[in-house]
Structure formats: structure tokens, C-alpha cells
Motif scaffolding. Structure first.
Motif, PDB file in Angstrom:
ATOM      1  N   LYS A 399      -7.206  10.312 -25.858  1.00  0.00           N
ATOM      2  CA  LYS A 399      -6.223   9.803 -24.902  1.00  0.00           C
ATOM      3  C   LYS A 399      -5.009   9.247 -25.632  1.00  0.00           C
ATOM      4  CE  LYS A 399      -5.833   6.611 -20.968  1.00  0.00           C
ATOM      5  NZ  LYS A 399      -6.565   5.596 -20.144  1.00  0.00           N
ATOM      6  N   LEU A 400      -5.253   8.490 -26.717  1.00  0.00           N
ATOM      7  CA  LEU A 400      -4.165   7.935 -27.514  1.00  0.00           C
ATOM      8  C   LEU A 400      -3.379   9.049 -28.192  1.00  0.00           C
ATOM      9  CD1 LEU A 400      -2.679   5.577 -28.905  1.00  0.00           C
ATOM     10  CD2 LEU A 400      -4.464   5.602 -30.653  1.00  0.00           C
ATOM     11  N   SER A 401      -4.084  10.038 -28.737  1.00  0.00           N
ATOM     12  CA  SER A 401      -3.435  11.152 -29.423  1.00  0.00           C
ATOM     13  C   SER A 401      -2.537  11.936 -28.483  1.00  0.00           C
ATOM     14  CB  SER A 401      -4.495  12.075 -30.027  1.00  0.00           C
ATOM     15  OG  SER A 401      -3.906  13.183 -30.641  1.00  0.00           O
ATOM     16  N   VAL A 402      -3.013  12.187 -27.276  1.00  0.00           N
ATOM     17  CA  VAL A 402      -2.226  12.923 -26.280  1.00  0.00           C
ATOM     18  C   VAL A 402      -0.968  12.148 -25.917  1.00  0.00           C
ATOM     19  CG1 VAL A 402      -2.198  13.701 -23.886  1.00  0.00           C
ATOM     20  CG2 VAL A 402      -4.176  14.198 -25.343  1.00  0.00           C
ATOM     21  N   LYS A 403      -1.090  10.848 -25.781  1.00  0.00           N
ATOM     22  CA  LYS A 403       0.052  10.001 -25.430  1.00  0.00           C
ATOM     23  C   LYS A 403       1.144  10.073 -26.504  1.00  0.00           C
ATOM     24  CE  LYS A 403       1.215   5.139 -24.448  1.00  0.00           C
ATOM     25  NZ  LYS A 403       2.097   4.953 -25.622  1.00  0.00           N
ATOM     26  N   ILE A 404       0.738   9.942 -27.761  1.00  0.00           N
ATOM     27  CA  ILE A 404       1.706   9.957 -28.855  1.00  0.00           C
ATOM     28  C   ILE A 404       2.333  11.344 -29.003  1.00  0.00           C
ATOM     29  CG2 ILE A 404       1.949   9.735 -31.359  1.00  0.00           C
ATOM     30  CD1 ILE A 404      -0.156   7.511 -31.209  1.00  0.00           C
ATOM     31  N   SER A 405       1.511  12.396 -28.881  1.00  0.00           N
ATOM     32  CA  SER A 405       2.032  13.762 -28.973  1.00  0.00           C
ATOM     33  C   SER A 405       3.047  14.032 -27.871  1.00  0.00           C
ATOM     34  CB  SER A 405       0.891  14.775 -28.896  1.00  0.00           C
ATOM     35  OG  SER A 405       0.058  14.676 -30.028  1.00  0.00           O
ATOM     36  N   ALA A 406       2.790  13.503 -26.679  1.00  0.00           N
ATOM     37  CA  ALA A 406       3.717  13.690 -25.561  1.00  0.00           C
ATOM     38  C   ALA A 406       5.063  13.024 -25.855  1.00  0.00           C
ATOM     39  CB  ALA A 406       3.109  13.128 -24.281  1.00  0.00           C
TER      40      ALA A 406
END
Length: 519
Positions: A399-406
Motif C-alpha cells: 500500500k505504501l509502495s503504491v502510494k509513493i509510485s503514484a
């Protein structure tokens, strides 16, 4: 598949609840196979020693997903930080021979040894090297050895210790370290006149008959039956190769061994340092062993199923009790492999689990199930329990990784990016050395001089912060790079921090403080 799991819960678990006895070899076989499947581990080796005899010794799966070669009882694994108990034993041998004392000052043997202040330096003992209470932070300085491309010598590591910052008062708090175990190995070298690697092979492995083991991967005489490391990258299992420490570093985690060889080490430990056909020989004294197994540094213990009353670190061993029964244990991790050695001295029980994947839950599931049986505890499904916790943690991280990638993708889509020339340049940290940040194909490129594997593309995130995504994705250690600017808006330095809370502590980016190099 769901029907099979339902059948397991309705039929198997009620039967388990009625049983409270040691697992049979057949049951360990089933447990190991199920563990490999659940945690996607290619190969596992399991050893159980009881009352001075090997009652289970078997390999499962494959040593390499490319070759498909099966794991057996002689397959060699990197045991990583389980090497620390061997380091404690090398010093114990020298204590028995009255060549040093546990409470001798380190500077007596290594005069150039320096830490963050003079008091700590002057009072630092051999015992302090082994007990994780130095006042340095968790894994401080590990980037000098991790990932394994770092090329620092032991002398450089000893010199650079002075630059690592204190995070707690001396001898007040447990913070696991590796570098001080390397200093301990250097003490062995200076006192004995031979390298730690030679000492552990000649004074421990050879007497015990650990004939296939070595203190370092490159010192193995036969490499035909050695595991390859593995890890999951983007959900797919891949090989990571062999993880190797340099001479001078191996006392922290360099040993390669098999369950067959480790059975001799475990039986010696459970026999008060004695070995031989009739236990007529003594590797180290019972007094030295008791010192190694005595609490040195207190570790907080939380609520757990074992109702543990204490937890502490001894000399090379983690100590606790399981409802009153003493446990002496250690784990180890290198790139692509994790291991565990568990001793219950009062039961004359030893359990070793070696794996060639990075999921610690795998060795815990097997060790816990085996020891629960011998302790007479009500069994529980450790595979399901630990997998549930693992999946929850991975989902939170994703969830954190997706947020930062976005956030990064949003910046890229906007076409708005800072002037990269303001950030490019050569930088240096006191202990890690130089890093170059250059422009490459419209992006910044990060390259550490002394650690070649630390390289990757930097993506603008927000403010003056970028995210560096390492070329080697198996490191799972992408990091924030936050620049400090001068009055003209040009970078004069930067700090770093791991993006994911699951990043291995040995990637201690937070301990770095880079400054621009003008020459």
C-alpha cells in the motif's frame, strides 16, 4: 483448494489438539514440505538432536531453482549470524587458555580502536564486543559490508567506527550490531597469530569433524553441493547467487555449513563443550559455556504464548525461557538465505533449520512446531499463523509502495522536474566514502564508490527529495534521498532513509550524512 483447507481445519486440527508429543520424522517431512510451499522456499534442511543423538536429519526441495539439484543433509548453506556463536567460542577457547579475559579492554589488543567518545573507547571490553550494548544504533555501519559488494577492509572498518553516532548511553540498551563482531574476530587474530577464519576452522571445525564446512564461502574445499540464495522480486522467485563476506568480516556471519556438520556443533554445545567418542575431549570449558549462556544485555520481553519471564543476549546467543525452560537460540540472514539454531539444554534438544530463501517465518514455523512437541505444549498451526502475519505486513508495505509510485508517476506525467544540474555532483560521507550523482538519460543516477551494488536511477518525489530505485531489485531497499541546498539553490549535501519499514536494518541509510566534494 478451499475445500481442502476446510477439511484440514475440521479433521486435522482437532486431532492435533489432542496430541502433545514430539513430531515424528514423517510429520516433520510433511511440515517442511508444507512450509516450502506456503512461503515459496526452494530448499530447506532440518536437523533435530535429542539426548546426544541425531533423531532427524534431512534435506527438502532444491538447492537451486535453475539446476534443480536436491538438498540433502550435506548441502552447505550460509549460516550467517549463527556464526556469532562460533566467534564467542573462539574467544572462550582463548579465555580457557588464559590468553585473554572477557573483561580485558579492546584497546589492549587493538590500540587504534576508537568509538564515538574517549570514555567508551577506553572502557570497551571483549565482552562488550559480543553483547550489542555499545550505544550505537541498530546495524550501525552495516553498509560497509552490505550488500556484499562493499570492499572495506577490517582495518578500514575499525577506523570508521569512530564516525558512527551514539544513539543510547553505553551499556544501557540492546541494539544488534555486526561490525563489533568483526572487531572480536580481529582480537582473535591478534592474540592467536592466525586469521579468525583459520582459527575457527582449525580449533573448532577440525576437532569436531565438521569436514565440509568453512569460515568463508571461498574457503570451501568442495562447492559441488552448495545452495544458491533466492528471493521473490515482484512476486516471482529468482536466484540471488552466493552471499560472501571478505576475510576479516566472517566472524559476524561468514560460515558455510550443513546440518550434518552442525549436528556435531550442536551436540558439543549440549554436552558442556565436550566431544569425542566418549566425550573425552573438551572444546571449551563448562565455565566458559555458562558465561556464553548467561544474560549480558537485557532485552524487553512482551506477552507471548510461552509466558517467557525474561529475554537477554548472552555471548553470541539469544536467551529466553519457554514457560520456565531455558532456550538458547540465534538466527542468521544473508542475501537469499536465512537460518536458525535453537537449543533447549535442559531437554538435551537441538533444532537447526537452514533455508535458501529470505522468509524468516519458514524457519520459525518448523522450529516452533518441533520444540512445542518436545515441551508438551498444545500444538498450533505455525505455518498458518506466521503466514497470516507475513501477508498482513506485505499488504501494508505494498500500500505504501503504491502510494509513493503514484506520486512519482504524477510528477513524470506533469513534465515538471527540477533542474537536475543543481543536484548532480560528487558527495562524501565520513564512513561510507564517495557517491557520485550524475545525469543520465534525463534522470539522476546514484553510484556508491565503495559499494558497487548501490547504484540506481533517482526519481523526483517532492520538494528536494528523490527516490533512488536500486538496479538490483532483490535488495528491496529503495531509499529517499533528501538534499540540503545552499543560498544559490544548489545541493550542498543529502541524507537518506529507507522507503519501506520492511527494509533490512543492515541498509542503515539513516546513519549517512553526505557533503558535496569540491575537489
Amino acid at each position: 483448494m478451499r475445500k481442502l483447507y476446510l477439511l484440514f481445519y475440521l479433521v486435522v486440527l482437532p486431532c492435533l489438539a489432542a496430541i502433545s508429543q514430539p513430531l515424528s520424522s514423517v510429520e516433520i517431512d510433511r511440515l517442511a514440505e508444507r512450509t516450502m510451499k506456503t512461503f515459496n522456499v526452494p530448499g530447506i534442511a532440518v536437523l533435530v538432536v535429542k539426548d546426544g543423538a541425531v533423531v532427524h536429519s534431512k534435506g527438502y526441495g532444491v538447492s537451486s531453482i535453475k539446476t534443480g539439484k536436491p538438498v540433502d543433509e550435506n548441502t552447505l548453506f550460509g549460516i550467517a549470524s549463527n556464526s556469532k556463536a562460533f566467534t564467542a567460542a573462539t574467544l572462550a577457547i582463548l579465555v580457557d587458555e588464559k590468553k585473554l579475559s572477557w573483561d580485558d579492554k579492546v584497546i589492549k589488543y587493538i590500540p587504534e580502536f576508537r568509538l564515538y567518545n574517549s570514555y567508551v573507547t577506553e572502557d570497551f571490553t571483549i565482552r562488550d564486543l559480543l553483547t550489542h550494548r555499545s550505544g550505537l544504533g541498530l546495524g550501525a555501519g552495516d553498509l560497509m559490508i552490505w550488500p556484499d559488494s562493499a570492499n572495506f577492509t577490517i582495518n578500514e572498518i575499525i577506523y570508521n567506527l569512530r564516525f558512527l553516532k551514539q544513539v543510547s548511553p553505553f551499556r544501557t540498551k540492546y541494539d544488534y550490531d555486526n561490525l563489533l563482531y568483526m572487531v572480536a574476530g580481529e582480537v582473535v587474530t591478534r592474540v592467536s597469530g592466525m586469521s579468525w577464519e583459520s582459527f575457527v576452522e582449525q580449533r573448532i571445525m577440525k576437532p569436531l569433524g565438521m569436514n565440509r564446512s568453512a569460515a568463508q564461502y571461498s574457503r570451501l574445499k568442495d562447492k559441488t553441493n552448495v545452495i544458491m540464495g533466492h528471493c521473490e522480486v515482484d512476486g516471482k522467485l529468482q536466484e540471488t547467487g552466493h552471499s560472501e563476506m571478505q576475510i576479516g568480516q566472517c566472524s559476524a556471519g561468514g560460515i558455510y555449513s550443513s546440518i550434518n556438520d552442525l549436528s556435531k556443533w550442536v551436540m558439543c554445545q549440549l554436552n558442556n563443550g565436550k566431544y569425542g567418542v566418549n566425550s573425552e575431549k573438551q572444546l571449551f570449558s563448562e565455565a566458559a559455556q555458562q558465561e556464553m549462556w548467561s544474560p549480558q544485555t537485557i532485552i524487553p520481553v512482551g506477552k507471548n504464548k510461552y509466558n517467557s519471564h525474561f529475554r537477554a543476549y548472552g555471548l553470541g546467543w539469544d536467551l529466553t525461557d519457554l514457560k520456565g525452560t531455558k532456550q538458547v537460540m540465534h538466527t542468521g540472514g544473508l542475501g537469499g538465505m536465512v537460518t536458525q539454531v535453537t537449543l533447549l539444554p535442559e531437554l538435551k534438544l537441538g533444532i537447526v533449520v537452514l533455508t535458501n530463501q529470505e522468509v524468516g517465518a519458514a524457519f520459525s514455523a518448523i522450529s516452533n512446531a518441533i520444540k512445542d512437541g518436545y515441551l508438551g505444549f498444545q500444538p498450533e498451526d505455525w505455518v498458518v499463523k506466521l503466514d497470516t502475519l507475513r501477508i498482513k505486513s506485505l499488504k501494508e508495505d505494498e500500500k505504501l509502495s503504491v502510494k509513493i509510485s503514484a506520486e512519482i508517476d504524477k510528477v513524470i506525467a506533469s513534465g515538471v522536474q527540477p533542474d537536475l544540474k543543481l543536484y548532480a555532483g560528487n558527495y562524501a560521507d565520513n564512513w561510507l566514502g564517495k557517491v557520485s550523482i550524475t545525469e543520465r538519460d534525463g534522470k539522476l543516477w546514484f553510484q556508491a564508490d565503495r559499494s558497487p551494488k548501490l547504484n540506481g536511477t533517482m526519481y523526483f518525489y517532492k520538494g528536494n527529495t528523490f527516490v533512488v530505485k536500486w538496479t538490483l531489485r532483490e535488495m528491496k531497499a529503495d531509499a529517499f534521498v533528501s538534499f540540503n541546498l545552499d543560498a544559490e539553490g544548489k545541493a550542498k549535501g543529502f541524507t537518506m532513509k529507507a522507503v519501506s519499514p520492511l527494509t533490512d536494518f543492515s541498509f542503515d541509510f539513516h546513519d549517512l550524512d553526505f557533503r558535496i566534494v569540491t575537489d
